[in-house]
Motif scaffolding. Structure first.
Motif, short mmCIF file in Angstrom:
data_model
loop_
_atom_site.label_atom_id
_atom_site.label_comp_id
_atom_site.label_asym_id
_atom_site.label_seq_id
_atom_site.Cartn_x
_atom_site.Cartn_y
_atom_site.Cartn_z
N ARG A 55 0.84 -1.19 0.00
CA ARG A 55 0.00 0.00 0.00
C ARG A 55 0.87 1.24 0.00
N ASP A 56 0.32 2.30 -0.58
CA ASP A 56 0.97 3.60 -0.59
C ASP A 56 -0.05 4.57 0.02
N ASN A 57 0.13 4.89 1.28
CA ASN A 57 -0.85 5.73 1.96
C ASN A 57 -0.87 7.15 1.42
N ALA A 58 0.23 7.60 0.87
CA ALA A 58 0.27 8.94 0.28
C ALA A 58 -0.61 9.03 -0.96
N LYS A 59 -0.79 7.89 -1.63
CA LYS A 59 -1.59 7.85 -2.85
C LYS A 59 -2.95 7.21 -2.62
N ASN A 60 -3.24 6.82 -1.39
CA ASN A 60 -4.50 6.13 -1.09
C ASN A 60 -4.72 4.94 -2.02
N THR A 61 -3.67 4.18 -2.21
CA THR A 61 -3.73 3.08 -3.18
C THR A 61 -3.15 1.81 -2.57
N VAL A 62 -3.80 0.71 -2.85
CA VAL A 62 -3.30 -0.60 -2.46
C VAL A 62 -3.04 -1.40 -3.74
N TYR A 63 -2.01 -2.23 -3.69
CA TYR A 63 -1.59 -2.99 -4.87
C TYR A 63 -1.60 -4.48 -4.57
N LEU A 64 -1.73 -5.24 -5.64
CA LEU A 64 -1.55 -6.69 -5.55
C LEU A 64 -0.66 -7.10 -6.71
N GLN A 65 0.58 -7.40 -6.40
CA GLN A 65 1.51 -7.90 -7.40
C GLN A 65 1.34 -9.41 -7.50
N MET A 66 1.03 -9.88 -8.68
CA MET A 66 0.76 -11.30 -8.90
C MET A 66 1.79 -11.85 -9.86
#
Length: 123
Positions: free
Chosen positions: A74-85
């Motif tokens: 997650r990048d809290n500065a960008k309000n974004t969560v990721y899932l690397q698959m």
């Protein structure tokens, strides 16, 4: 609260994809986030979750079927969560949903759901 997932698509077995989920509204830095998926004819299942502080090393942070292949961040500065698959398999084919929790650890059922993004892995 809105969760907008993106990044799904068609990939060959062994390939990689990265899903992103942008959160808006009164949610993110104090909230656990996660990803669920639903394969055709199957129930939704938890794929991965991450605490508000970025912890992912709980025993149940990842589904057994994806441990060692998927990474949530997650990048809290960008309000974004990721899932690397990585090392994707045909059985990873599913609609993937971004989810949010009202709590910092994310136990129990999610409180918020995104619209889903389709991941198709060909053999």
């Amino acid at each position: 609260v809105q969760l907008q997932a993106s990044g799904g698509g068609l990939v060959q077995a062994g390939g990689s994809l990265r899903l992103s989920c942008a959160a808006s509204g009164s949610i993110f830095s104090d909230n656990a986030m996660g990803w669920y998926r639903q394969a055709p004819g199957k129930q939704r299942e938890l794929v991965a979750r991450i605490s508000s502080g970025g912890i992912t090393n709980y025993a149940d942070s990842y589904a057994d079927s994806v441990k060692g292949r998927f990474t949530i961040s997650r990048d809290n500065a960008k309000n974004t969560v990721y899932l690397q698959m990585d090392s994707l398999k045909p059985e990873d084919t599913a609609v993937y949903y971004c989810v949010g929790y009202k709590t910092t650890l994310g136990r129990g059922q999610p409180d918020y759901w995104g619209q889903g993004t389709l991941v198709t892995v060909s053999s």
